[in-house]
Design a protein around this motif. Structure first.
Motif, PDB file in Angstrom:
ATOM      1  N   ALA A 186       0.500  -1.898 -10.415  1.00 17.87           N
ATOM      2  CA  ALA A 186      -0.090  -3.205 -10.132  1.00 17.87           C
ATOM      3  C   ALA A 186       0.357  -3.777  -8.797  1.00 17.87           C
ATOM      4  CB  ALA A 186       0.254  -4.183 -11.259  1.00 17.87           C
ATOM      5  N   ASP A 187       1.485  -3.297  -8.272  1.00 17.84           N
ATOM      6  CA  ASP A 187       1.983  -3.789  -6.979  1.00 17.84           C
ATOM      7  C   ASP A 187       1.277  -3.145  -5.794  1.00 17.84           C
ATOM      8  OD1 ASP A 187       4.136  -5.585  -7.828  1.00 17.84           O
ATOM      9  OD2 ASP A 187       5.075  -3.751  -8.596  1.00 17.84           O
ATOM     10  N   LEU A 188       0.452  -2.109  -6.043  1.00 19.62           N
ATOM     11  CA  LEU A 188      -0.186  -1.361  -4.972  1.00 19.62           C
ATOM     12  C   LEU A 188      -1.668  -1.716  -4.879  1.00 19.62           C
ATOM     13  CD1 LEU A 188       1.394   2.158  -5.609  1.00 19.62           C
ATOM     14  CD2 LEU A 188       2.169   0.389  -4.008  1.00 19.62           C
ATOM     15  N   ALA A 189      -2.079  -2.188  -3.713  1.00 19.57           N
ATOM     16  CA  ALA A 189      -3.493  -2.482  -3.495  1.00 19.57           C
ATOM     17  C   ALA A 189      -4.312  -1.203  -3.430  1.00 19.57           C
ATOM     18  CB  ALA A 189      -3.668  -3.286  -2.209  1.00 19.57           C
ATOM     19  N   ALA A 190      -3.714  -0.138  -2.938  1.00 19.88           N
ATOM     20  CA  ALA A 190      -4.398   1.153  -2.806  1.00 19.88           C
ATOM     21  C   ALA A 190      -3.345   2.186  -2.440  1.00 19.88           C
ATOM     22  CB  ALA A 190      -5.484   1.098  -1.728  1.00 19.88           C
ATOM     23  N   VAL A 191      -3.752   3.438  -2.475  1.00 18.94           N
ATOM     24  CA  VAL A 191      -2.889   4.516  -2.020  1.00 18.94           C
ATOM     25  C   VAL A 191      -3.684   5.420  -1.092  1.00 18.94           C
ATOM     26  CG1 VAL A 191      -3.378   6.021  -3.994  1.00 18.94           C
ATOM     27  CG2 VAL A 191      -1.249   6.320  -2.725  1.00 18.94           C
ATOM     28  N   GLY A 192      -3.036   5.901  -0.045  1.00 20.24           N
ATOM     29  CA  GLY A 192      -3.656   6.853   0.873  1.00 20.24           C
ATOM     30  C   GLY A 192      -2.988   8.204   0.744  1.00 20.24           C
ATOM     31  N   VAL A 193      -3.696   9.232   1.171  1.00 22.11           N
ATOM     32  CA  VAL A 193      -3.173  10.595   1.137  1.00 22.11           C
ATOM     33  C   VAL A 193      -3.325  11.208   2.526  1.00 22.11           C
ATOM     34  CG1 VAL A 193      -3.440  12.920   0.170  1.00 22.11           C
ATOM     35  CG2 VAL A 193      -3.749  10.911  -1.298  1.00 22.11           C
ATOM     36  N   THR A 194      -2.254  11.819   2.997  1.00 21.65           N
ATOM     37  CA  THR A 194      -2.328  12.617   4.219  1.00 21.65           C
ATOM     38  C   THR A 194      -1.660  13.953   3.932  1.00 21.65           C
ATOM     39  OG1 THR A 194      -1.811  12.713   6.588  1.00 21.65           O
ATOM     40  CG2 THR A 194      -0.200  11.624   5.173  1.00 21.65           C
ATOM     41  N   ASN A 195      -2.060  14.970   4.652  1.00 22.57           N
ATOM     42  CA  ASN A 195      -1.680  16.318   4.244  1.00 22.57           C
ATOM     43  C   ASN A 195      -1.617  17.278   5.414  1.00 22.57           C
ATOM     44  OD1 ASN A 195      -4.729  15.771   3.903  1.00 22.57           O
ATOM     45  ND2 ASN A 195      -4.646  17.993   4.143  1.00 22.57           N
ATOM     46  N   GLN A 196      -0.813  18.346   5.216  1.00 19.32           N
ATOM     47  CA  GLN A 196      -0.870  19.481   6.140  1.00 19.32           C
ATOM     48  C   GLN A 196      -2.297  20.016   6.109  1.00 19.32           C
ATOM     49  OE1 GLN A 196       0.842  23.199   4.725  1.00 19.32           O
ATOM     50  NE2 GLN A 196       1.457  22.242   2.796  1.00 19.32           N
ATOM     51  N   ARG A 197      -2.870  20.191   7.271  1.00 26.45           N
ATOM     52  CA  ARG A 197      -4.270  20.612   7.340  1.00 26.45           C
ATOM     53  C   ARG A 197      -4.374  22.134   7.304  1.00 26.45           C
ATOM     54  NH1 ARG A 197      -5.562  18.038  12.979  1.00 26.45           N
ATOM     55  NH2 ARG A 197      -3.844  19.442  13.368  1.00 26.45           N
ATOM     56  N   GLU A 198      -5.579  22.614   7.035  1.00 26.22           N
ATOM     57  CA  GLU A 198      -5.923  24.046   7.069  1.00 26.22           C
ATOM     58  C   GLU A 198      -5.305  24.864   5.940  1.00 26.22           C
ATOM     59  OE1 GLU A 198      -6.075  22.238  11.030  1.00 26.22           O
ATOM     60  OE2 GLU A 198      -4.246  23.002  10.117  1.00 26.22           O
ATOM     61  N   VAL A 258       0.866  -1.174   0.000  1.00 32.23           N
ATOM     62  CA  VAL A 258       0.000   0.000   0.000  1.00 32.23           C
ATOM     63  C   VAL A 258       0.904   1.225   0.000  1.00 32.23           C
ATOM     64  CG1 VAL A 258      -1.699   1.340   1.298  1.00 32.23           C
ATOM     65  CG2 VAL A 258      -1.912  -1.143   1.175  1.00 32.23           C
ATOM     66  N   GLY A 259       0.544   2.234  -0.809  1.00 34.15           N
ATOM     67  CA  GLY A 259       1.330   3.456  -0.880  1.00 34.15           C
ATOM     68  C   GLY A 259       0.685   4.580  -0.096  1.00 34.15           C
ATOM     69  N   ALA A 260       1.485   5.571   0.271  1.00 30.30           N
ATOM     70  CA  ALA A 260       0.967   6.733   0.996  1.00 30.30           C
ATOM     71  C   ALA A 260       1.697   7.986   0.548  1.00 30.30           C
ATOM     72  CB  ALA A 260       1.117   6.551   2.504  1.00 30.30           C
ATOM     73  N   ILE A 261       0.931   8.986   0.135  1.00 30.14           N
ATOM     74  CA  ILE A 261       1.466  10.318  -0.134  1.00 30.14           C
ATOM     75  C   ILE A 261       1.317  11.128   1.146  1.00 30.14           C
ATOM     76  CG2 ILE A 261       1.130  12.455  -1.426  1.00 30.14           C
ATOM     77  CD1 ILE A 261       0.024  10.686  -3.717  1.00 30.14           C
ATOM     78  N   ASP A 262       2.424  11.660   1.630  1.00 30.50           N
ATOM     79  CA  ASP A 262       2.433  12.465   2.854  1.00 30.50           C
ATOM     80  C   ASP A 262       2.876  13.868   2.469  1.00 30.50           C
ATOM     81  OD1 ASP A 262       2.771  13.641   5.309  1.00 30.50           O
ATOM     82  OD2 ASP A 262       4.177  12.156   6.092  1.00 30.50           O
ATOM     83  N   GLN A 263       1.894  14.755   2.306  1.00 29.90           N
ATOM     84  CA  GLN A 263       2.178  16.128   1.880  1.00 29.90           C
ATOM     85  C   GLN A 263       2.222  17.015   3.120  1.00 29.90           C
ATOM     86  OE1 GLN A 263       0.963  19.608   1.425  1.00 29.90           O
ATOM     87  NE2 GLN A 263       3.114  19.432   0.856  1.00 29.90           N
ATOM     88  N   GLY A 264       3.418  17.377   3.551  1.00 32.46           N
ATOM     89  CA  GLY A 264       3.579  18.107   4.798  1.00 32.46           C
ATOM     90  C   GLY A 264       3.884  19.575   4.594  1.00 32.46           C
ATOM     91  N   THR A 299       7.234  16.908   0.824  1.00 32.69           N
ATOM     92  CA  THR A 299       6.287  15.891   0.361  1.00 32.69           C
ATOM     93  C   THR A 299       7.054  14.594   0.187  1.00 32.69           C
ATOM     94  OG1 THR A 299       5.018  17.573  -0.828  1.00 32.69           O
ATOM     95  CG2 THR A 299       4.624  15.276  -1.433  1.00 32.69           C
ATOM     96  N   ARG A 300       6.459  13.493   0.625  1.00 34.41           N
ATOM     97  CA  ARG A 300       7.119  12.207   0.448  1.00 34.41           C
ATOM     98  C   ARG A 300       6.106  11.159   0.025  1.00 34.41           C
ATOM     99  NH1 ARG A 300       8.471  10.557   6.783  1.00 34.41           N
ATOM    100  NH2 ARG A 300       6.435  11.092   7.623  1.00 34.41           N
ATOM    101  N   PHE A 301       6.620  10.125  -0.627  1.00 33.82           N
ATOM    102  CA  PHE A 301       5.807   8.968  -0.965  1.00 33.82           C
ATOM    103  C   PHE A 301       6.460   7.755  -0.346  1.00 33.82           C
ATOM    104  CE2 PHE A 301       4.607   5.435  -3.891  1.00 33.82           C
ATOM    105  CZ  PHE A 301       3.255   5.425  -3.592  1.00 33.82           C
ATOM    106  N   MET A 302       5.667   6.926   0.325  1.00 25.55           N
ATOM    107  CA  MET A 302       6.185   5.746   1.003  1.00 25.55           C
ATOM    108  C   MET A 302       5.359   4.530   0.626  1.00 25.55           C
ATOM    109  SD  MET A 302       7.014   7.355   4.782  1.00 25.55           S
ATOM    110  CE  MET A 302       8.102   6.004   5.204  1.00 25.55           C
ATOM    111  N   VAL A 303       6.013   3.398   0.606  1.00 30.10           N
ATOM    112  CA  VAL A 303       5.352   2.133   0.318  1.00 30.10           C
ATOM    113  C   VAL A 303       5.536   1.215   1.524  1.00 30.10           C
ATOM    114  CG1 VAL A 303       5.274   0.113  -1.195  1.00 30.10           C
ATOM    115  CG2 VAL A 303       5.745   2.380  -2.160  1.00 30.10           C
TER     116      VAL A 303
END
Length: 504
Positions: A71-83, A5-11, A15-19
């Motif tokens: 195809a290797d990723l079941a899904a991706v999530g996104v998290t972000n700096q809020r406001e 599963v992948g995750a975009i972390d936009q701070g 910004t980073r992408f992690m698996v």
């Protein structure tokens, strides 16, 4: 079956992408910083196009280096700096200007007018938030009032508002060619525009701020197999991957720290500090300067709520020592410098650069260093900076215990500052409770991955996530009660010196 599963972390600063694999182990990652734009005192901006470009780059680089495909990723999530608030044109895909960052204080007059008109209690009751420049609603109102053409385009339905999750998802899912305009309740709950009970945009609040409803994204649950769309094959993933989880960064850290039970708390040390206490499905209204917010909503379940203490300047105070004062060449050097002295030598640093957030909510406050003498040196200021992070956390813990009636037994911590052993020891000493850091410190990205993975069945339930959590380091308090209370008393005295400084 997809293995990861992948995750975009936009701070706030990068910004980073992690698996991640099923055990919550990091398989691959890439991270890039973006520019901090400060056109005048109190203003903080980001370039949305730069952040979108950085997002594309970190995704493509991570997948290429790890030899992975969509195809290797079941899904991706996104998290972000809020406001942080961005408005763009849905026909051109172009932002109307820079995003206004959560730290920005230009809307203090908007908030002061709201309070003078007697609307504070209504806003707090409906949203769980005290009116403050921190939140997105005032920033959006400022853009509508001050950026040429935005209000007219908004009323026509051409100008779209979003926090960074909405901006990235819209681009990831096609942009001007059918991009999905959505957000989740954790981000929506930080706007001062959402009803905390119904999880819907509130017409009375929209009227109060003068915001056209048509420019707002659709709110869908934080862990959702269909609600956030699928990545465009022409985009950085080069294939179709479901975006199945979205959480504001602090809520994502709570999920990554598996704080699923009422009474469990985490503290994230980043640009600012964010301490969050899970209160379950109960909305606990704060009477001590905290925020009531949505912790997460998984699928069709009832939302979980939280009390949160938001602190504006903690890790960024270390950056200030590096960038503005030149006391250190890199953030990692502060531990060695502060370790050269046994204490701060009576120096207290209150980094109220953007006013004070929880539990004070004083936009008129400004930073101050007090207690200086000829004996004071750069090591004392470095140590006072680390202590300021811990003291501000104690302010929030004190308020949280009064609101929730629960005494903290252990504080789970994450974020960049937690690599600083001295800072975490100081935190344990000032709180008088153990401080615990997990094996996987990237809990924000991990939480976004968990939300996405739960939605598509990659993880069957939260019990699997709890089983993944493991402690790395624990710091125990060494100070006496007398040391702790004397230090805190002087800290409160230092805070009082910062108030009533800026004229609003």
């Amino acid at each position: 079956m997809s293995r990861y599963v992948g995750a975009i972390d936009q701070g706030t600063t990068s910004t980073r992408f992690m698996v991640f694999d099923h055990a919550g182990t990091v398989i691959a990652r890439h991270q890039l910083e973006h520019e901090q734009i400060m056109p005048r005192a109190g203003w903080v901006e980001h370039n949305p196009d730069e952040i979108w470009e950085r997002t594309r780059t970190v995704v493509k680089t991570t997948l290429a280096v790890a030899e992975l495909s969509a195809a290797d990723l079941a899904a991706v999530g996104v998290t972000n700096q809020r406001e942080t608030t961005v408005v763009w044109n849905r026909r051109t895909g172009r932002p109307y200007g820079n995003a206004i960052v959560w730290q920005d204080t230009r809307t203090d007059r908007v908030i002061a007018d709201l309070e003078a008109a007697g609307h504070s209690e209504f806003v707090r009751a409906r949203t769980g938030l005290p009116p403050a420049p921190y939140f997105s609603g005032g920033k959006l109102r400022w853009i509508l009032d001050n950026v040429t053409g935005v209000r007219a385009d908004a009323e026509r339905g051409d100008a779209l508002f979003g926090t960074m999750d909405s901006w990235l998802i819209w681009n990831l899912t096609g942009g001007v060619r059918g991009g999905v305009h959505v957000t989740d309740p954790t981000n929506a709950s930080r706007t001062m525009l959402m009803d905390l009970e119904t999880l819907n945009w509130d017409d009375e609040l929209l009227a109060l701020f003068g915001i056209p409803r048509v420019m707002l994204p659709t709110i869908v649950s934080s862990s959702n197999p269909a609600g956030f769309g699928t990545t465009n094959p022409d985009g950085p993933f080069k294939g179709a991957v479901r975006i199945a989880g979205v959480l504001g960064d602090q809520q994502a850290a709570g999920v990554g720290q598996v704080c699923f039970q009422p009474g469990e708390a985490k503290n994230t040390y980043g640009t600012g500090n964010f301490l969050m206490l899970n209160t379950g499905t109960e909305i606990v209204r704060s009477t001590h300067g905290l925020l009531t917010t949505v912790a997460y909503q998984f699928g069709d379940d009832k939302p979980a709520y939280a009390l949160e203490g938001s602190i504006a300047v903690t890790g960024s105070a270390v950056q200030w020592l590096r960038d503005q004062l030149g006391i250190i060449a890199g953030a990692a050097q502060i531990e060695d410098l502060a370790g050269q002295v046994e204490d701060s030598g009576g120096v207290y640093f209150v980094p109220a650069f953007s006013g004070l957030f929880a539990p004070y909510w004083r936009p008129d406050a400004r930073g101050a260093v007090v207690g200086l003498s000829r004996y004071s040196n750069n090591a004392h200021l470095a140590r006072a900076t680390l202590e300021s992070i811990a003291y501000q956390t104690r302010d929030v813990v004190e308020a949280m215990q009064r609101d929730a009636g629960v005494r903290l037994a252990t504080l789970r911590v994450d974020g960049g500052v937690t690599v600083n052993q001295l800072a975490m020891q100081i935190q344990a000493d000032l709180l008088g409770v153990p401080v615990s850091r997990p094996v996987v410190p990237e809990t924000t990205a991990l939480g976004a991955a968990y939300a996405a993975g739960l939605a598509v069945g990659f993880w069957r339930g939260t019990d699997e996530l709890v089983a993944n959590w493991a402690e790395d380091v624990r710091w125990y308090p060494t100070w006496t009660d007398s040391q702790r209370e004397n230090g805190y008393r002087r800290w409160l005295k230092a805070v009082s010196r910062t108030l009533d400084w800026a004229e609003i």
